[in-house]
Design a protein around this motif. Sequence first.
Motif, PDB file in Angstrom:
ATOM      1  N   GLY A 143      -8.687  11.597  -2.446  1.00  0.00           N
ATOM      2  CA  GLY A 143      -8.371  10.385  -3.130  1.00  0.00           C
ATOM      3  C   GLY A 143      -6.876  10.495  -3.934  1.00  0.00           C
ATOM      4  N   ARG A 144      -6.369  11.670  -3.709  1.00  0.00           N
ATOM      5  CA  ARG A 144      -4.988  11.664  -4.540  1.00  0.00           C
ATOM      6  C   ARG A 144      -4.146  11.646  -3.404  1.00  0.00           C
ATOM      7  N   THR A 145      -4.230  11.582  -2.131  1.00  0.00           N
ATOM      8  CA  THR A 145      -3.445  11.652  -1.044  1.00  0.00           C
ATOM      9  C   THR A 145      -2.563  10.206  -1.220  1.00  0.00           C
ATOM     10  N   LYS A 146      -1.285  10.315  -1.159  1.00  0.00           N
ATOM     11  CA  LYS A 146      -0.531   9.040  -1.307  1.00  0.00           C
ATOM     12  C   LYS A 146       0.010   8.579   0.002  1.00  0.00           C
ATOM     13  N   LEU A 147      -0.041   7.552   0.104  1.00  0.00           N
ATOM     14  CA  LEU A 147       0.229   6.843   1.509  1.00  0.00           C
ATOM     15  C   LEU A 147       1.795   6.628   1.637  1.00  0.00           C
ATOM     16  N   LEU A 156       0.913  -1.216   0.072  1.00  0.00           N
ATOM     17  CA  LEU A 156       0.141  -0.011   0.040  1.00  0.00           C
ATOM     18  C   LEU A 156       0.736   1.211   0.008  1.00  0.00           C
ATOM     19  N   ALA A 157       2.060   1.200   0.352  1.00  0.00           N
ATOM     20  CA  ALA A 157       2.963   2.236   0.372  1.00  0.00           C
ATOM     21  C   ALA A 157       3.071   2.897  -1.016  1.00  0.00           C
ATOM     22  N   ASP A 158       3.148   4.249  -1.070  1.00  0.00           N
ATOM     23  CA  ASP A 158       3.715   5.005  -2.293  1.00  0.00           C
ATOM     24  C   ASP A 158       2.300   4.695  -3.263  1.00  0.00           C
ATOM     25  N   LYS A 159       1.304   4.405  -2.816  1.00  0.00           N
ATOM     26  CA  LYS A 159       0.067   4.294  -3.551  1.00  0.00           C
ATOM     27  C   LYS A 159      -0.980   5.465  -3.172  1.00  0.00           C
ATOM     28  N   GLU A 160      -1.736   6.048  -4.168  1.00  0.00           N
ATOM     29  CA  GLU A 160      -2.800   6.945  -3.968  1.00  0.00           C
ATOM     30  C   GLU A 160      -3.937   6.215  -3.275  1.00  0.00           C
ATOM     31  N   ILE A 161      -4.773   6.730  -2.322  1.00  0.00           N
ATOM     32  CA  ILE A 161      -6.057   6.339  -1.664  1.00  0.00           C
ATOM     33  C   ILE A 161      -7.124   5.585  -2.843  1.00  0.00           C
ATOM     34  N   LYS A 162      -7.170   6.632  -3.741  1.00  0.00           N
ATOM     35  CA  LYS A 162      -7.958   6.115  -4.956  1.00  0.00           C
ATOM     36  C   LYS A 162      -7.732   5.053  -5.694  1.00  0.00           C
ATOM     37  N   ASP A 163      -6.311   4.525  -5.738  1.00  0.00           N
ATOM     38  CA  ASP A 163      -5.941   3.424  -6.726  1.00  0.00           C
ATOM     39  C   ASP A 163      -5.992   2.249  -5.757  1.00  0.00           C
ATOM     40  N   ILE A 164      -6.287   2.405  -4.431  1.00  0.00           N
ATOM     41  CA  ILE A 164      -6.468   1.055  -3.511  1.00  0.00           C
ATOM     42  C   ILE A 164      -7.835   0.252  -3.382  1.00  0.00           C
ATOM     43  N   ALA A 165      -7.998  -0.791  -3.695  1.00  0.00           N
ATOM     44  CA  ALA A 165      -9.120  -1.409  -3.676  1.00  0.00           C
ATOM     45  C   ALA A 165      -9.599  -1.839  -2.078  1.00  0.00           C
ATOM     46  N   TRP A 166     -10.043  -0.653  -1.389  1.00  0.00           N
ATOM     47  CA  TRP A 166     -10.287  -0.964  -0.117  1.00  0.00           C
ATOM     48  C   TRP A 166     -11.583  -1.902   0.324  1.00  0.00           C
ATOM     49  N   PRO A 167     -11.572  -2.689   1.274  1.00  0.00           N
ATOM     50  CA  PRO A 167     -12.512  -3.474   1.534  1.00  0.00           C
ATOM     51  C   PRO A 167     -13.821  -2.744   1.653  1.00  0.00           C
ATOM     52  N   SER A 168     -15.236  -3.421   1.729  1.00  0.00           N
ATOM     53  CA  SER A 168     -16.284  -2.647   1.632  1.00  0.00           C
ATOM     54  C   SER A 168     -16.656  -2.259   2.758  1.00  0.00           C
ATOM     55  N   LYS A 169     -17.347  -1.463   3.104  1.00  0.00           N
ATOM     56  CA  LYS A 169     -17.679  -0.548   4.326  1.00  0.00           C
ATOM     57  C   LYS A 169     -16.577   0.101   4.930  1.00  0.00           C
ATOM     58  N   THR A 170     -15.589   0.716   4.149  1.00  0.00           N
ATOM     59  CA  THR A 170     -14.481   1.152   4.687  1.00  0.00           C
ATOM     60  C   THR A 170     -14.141   2.431   4.083  1.00  0.00           C
TER      61      THR A 170
END
Length: 502
Positions: free
Chosen positions: A471-475, A441-455
């Motif tokens: 959504g564009r914040t990078k972890l 998950l490091a160096d990925k933008e929040i919008k590009d991560i397939a978060w679990p449902s209800k999260t």
Amino acid sequence: MEKNKLNNLKLMAISLLVGLVSGLVVGAFRWLIGLLQSYWLYSFRLVHGNYGYWILIILGLLLTGLIAGYLVKNEPHAGGSGIPEVELQLQGKLQLNWWNILWRKFIGGILAIGSGLFLGREGPSIQLGAAVGQGISNKCSKTNQRVLLAAGAASGLSAAFGAPLGGTMFVLEEVFHNFSPRVWLNSLTAALAANFLVSNLFGQRPVLAIPYNHSFSVDLYWHLLVLGVLLGIIGRIYQWGLLNGKKIYAKIPLPRWLHGLIPLGMLIPIAYFVPQVIGGGNQLILNWHGFTAIEILFLVFLLRISFSIISYDSGLPGGIFLPILTMGALLGALYGMIMVNLGLLPRVLIVNLVIFSMAGLFSAIVRSPFTAILLITEMVGSLLHLMPLAVLALVAYLVNDLLGGKPIYESLADRMEHSNIADYADNVDQLTVSIFENSKLADKEIKDIAWPSKTLVRLIHRGAHDIIPTGRTKLLAGDLVVLEIDSNARGRIYDQIKDMQK
């Protein structure tokens, strides 16, 4: 900001209370176990001169098994170590009635551990502390309830061993799996409070005050590599035995709650012939030099490892923490004596290996090397030999990992029957996730991560700053991500995000 600081101070004050109450409960637990074990040792001494005492001993152990077993029958999660239950509670996968756990674990643990079975007090102490934290936090938010439950667990281990730093690190590294500042700060506060109270009851002398003043020179470090391989292998064998021993018990035509009668019956000849080896092992570690023959030391080790598995898998309340340290000390002494006889090690350094091996075997079996290093350092009361101790802990950990070993408490939690786990909590909840250095998950933008449902990603703690994400914040590695989730799905979400980071 001022409101947040005030809330943090309030939470710390509650953690302080949790630590003091946990210290009182676990302090009484320790004292009563010691008192009962002294009674049993005295009884077995008397039987050598008057065989009429056999009737009292047999009846006493029978009552011990029936009472402790019946307590576990009515509340299965009061049996065993209790650490897997605390781990599942913090993951949101398990709900327990804190009062039912507290009194049953207290009484059952005193009876089972005090009888002389090869069980430790530290696992039950952690669960007792967690129950205190849960009880005191009933009126708090769900997030604060988990923080206080973790604080209670840390204070329980701190009170059991007089090790506030080791107690805090164990909760962070093995139980909570999260180095959130709110968790470690409040856990440390509670652990220090518990240790302060227990120190006033039992004194400030370290639990395993073993003097060792001779340095382990660098040219002898090859011993740490050889011994580390041995500890890693033994640790893997012990993990396998502990996880599969219940299969043998399952074939015995007795109700599960009566299985404790089996090790209690086997304890009788052990306590009669070799009373110095019974119990969790604290006195055995302190008096390891009483065994001068390698053959005798080897037989004592075989007895400890086999009867530890038999005692724990019976389901009676009791832990494996101290038995693991005892086995490590025996292996260190055994290896050291063999090397001395071969002329490859100075005799004065055997005690070093005794202490290093406690950390090594614990690191291999529990898979918590930082906890092992801190815990043994605090229990022994010496900071002089951290380097060789850490080397051995790391080697044993790596060997166990190569052999496919898994953290023992996590494995025990995974093997709990799903039918025994209560329904999840409901309503909105929070889950804090650490982004590790090698996380996917490091160096990925929040919008590009397939978060679990209800999260929902609610907040990011980055160093001393808080970030309201888009959504564009990078972890980044080192971030603490606060998720808003459905508490009914907390356990599932926790597991999914754990897998996403690999």
